[in-house]
Design a protein around this motif. Sequence first.
Motif, PDB file in Angstrom:
ATOM      1  N   GLN A  12       6.192  27.649  22.024  1.00 56.02           N
ATOM      2  CA  GLN A  12       4.959  28.378  21.762  1.00 56.02           C
ATOM      3  C   GLN A  12       3.744  27.474  21.962  1.00 56.02           C
ATOM      4  O   GLN A  12       2.718  27.905  22.503  1.00 56.02           O
ATOM      5  N   VAL A  13       3.867  26.216  21.533  1.00 53.94           N
ATOM      6  CA  VAL A  13       2.780  25.254  21.741  1.00 53.94           C
ATOM      7  C   VAL A  13       2.576  24.999  23.229  1.00 53.94           C
ATOM      8  O   VAL A  13       1.439  24.926  23.724  1.00 53.94           O
ATOM      9  N   PHE A  14       3.661  24.891  23.976  1.00 55.02           N
ATOM     10  CA  PHE A  14       3.550  24.687  25.420  1.00 55.02           C
ATOM     11  C   PHE A  14       2.899  25.881  26.107  1.00 55.02           C
ATOM     12  O   PHE A  14       2.224  25.723  27.124  1.00 55.02           O
ATOM     13  N   ASP A  15       3.109  27.079  25.571  1.00 53.68           N
ATOM     14  CA  ASP A  15       2.456  28.259  26.137  1.00 53.68           C
ATOM     15  C   ASP A  15       0.946  28.183  25.948  1.00 53.68           C
ATOM     16  O   ASP A  15       0.178  28.659  26.799  1.00 53.68           O
ATOM     17  N   ILE A  16       0.525  27.601  24.829  1.00 54.21           N
ATOM     18  CA  ILE A  16      -0.912  27.440  24.557  1.00 54.21           C
ATOM     19  C   ILE A  16      -1.495  26.285  25.359  1.00 54.21           C
ATOM     20  O   ILE A  16      -2.611  26.360  25.880  1.00 54.21           O
ATOM     21  N   PHE A  17      -0.716  25.205  25.476  1.00 53.49           N
ATOM     22  CA  PHE A  17      -1.151  24.001  26.187  1.00 53.49           C
ATOM     23  C   PHE A  17      -0.169  23.702  27.322  1.00 53.49           C
ATOM     24  O   PHE A  17       0.681  22.812  27.192  1.00 53.49           O
ATOM     25  N   PRO A  18      -0.247  24.425  28.433  1.00 53.04           N
ATOM     26  CA  PRO A  18       0.705  24.204  29.534  1.00 53.04           C
ATOM     27  C   PRO A  18       0.740  22.762  30.029  1.00 53.04           C
ATOM     28  O   PRO A  18       1.783  22.285  30.486  1.00 53.04           O
ATOM     29  N   ARG A  19      -0.384  22.076  29.921  1.00 49.42           N
ATOM     30  CA  ARG A  19      -0.427  20.693  30.405  1.00 49.42           C
ATOM     31  C   ARG A  19       0.504  19.789  29.592  1.00 49.42           C
ATOM     32  O   ARG A  19       1.053  18.816  30.115  1.00 49.42           O
TER      33      ARG A  19
END
Length: 259
Positions: free
Chosen positions: A133-140
């Motif tokens: 979920q965090v990666f979805d918010i911060f793809p970088r």
Amino acid sequence: MNGPRITIDVDEKPVVLEVRDLSVSYGKVGALHHLNLKINKGEIVTVIGPNGAGKTTLLCALMGLLPAQGEIVYLGELQGTERQVEKLVRQGITLVPEKRELFGEMSVGDNLLLGAFDRYRVGHRDELETMDQVFDIFPRLRERNEQMAGTLSGGERQMLAMGRALMAKPKLLMLDEPSLGLAPLVIKEIFRIIVQLKKTGVSILLVEQNAHVALQVADYGYVLETGEVSLEGPSSALADDPRVIECYLGLPGKPRLAR
């Protein structure tokens, strides 16, 4: 029908945090004086003001890092005087500090997992799902997952610090100067993400010296000067206030802050 009339405001939001008469001192020197503040669920509330006004002191007091006098009510419960950071994180309060305080010799992924440590310790096993979920918010951050945190750019470090805080699944996210030291385009991206986080239902207390961007994203604002609230109100009203325009927006003579 006789008797008192009761009015119910159906639009009123539940209060996540209410601070009443909060005072903090460093020895004999007062840093905050009888401060009152309120944050409703799903709101962004900003505290703006010059350096030395007490903005970071406020966050440290709320996070249990400094002793304070007054009342702090979180989710309807009066907090005790012995406030421990670990307990507050478990209750849903997280802080992204000004210096970000990442572990530079650890990978992005391991820094994120540390944010979920307390949840893991009490029996939750959803850290990988939360990381997605965090990666979805911060793809970088997904792209930098194996990279050492110390090699990230300033904007990426800010994203990682915010992502680590989100790993604890907070109800109240406190941000201390998230724009500090970042380029204008990166600041724009960080604040776009802050608005996105609001849409997930998390409440945000945003301490920020850059009043221009803070008032653009916030619902309500407080102006803190020498440890006291000098002005407060809806962010749109503060952005139109001549005193705020002159002192904090650097826009003398401009009637409105573009929103």
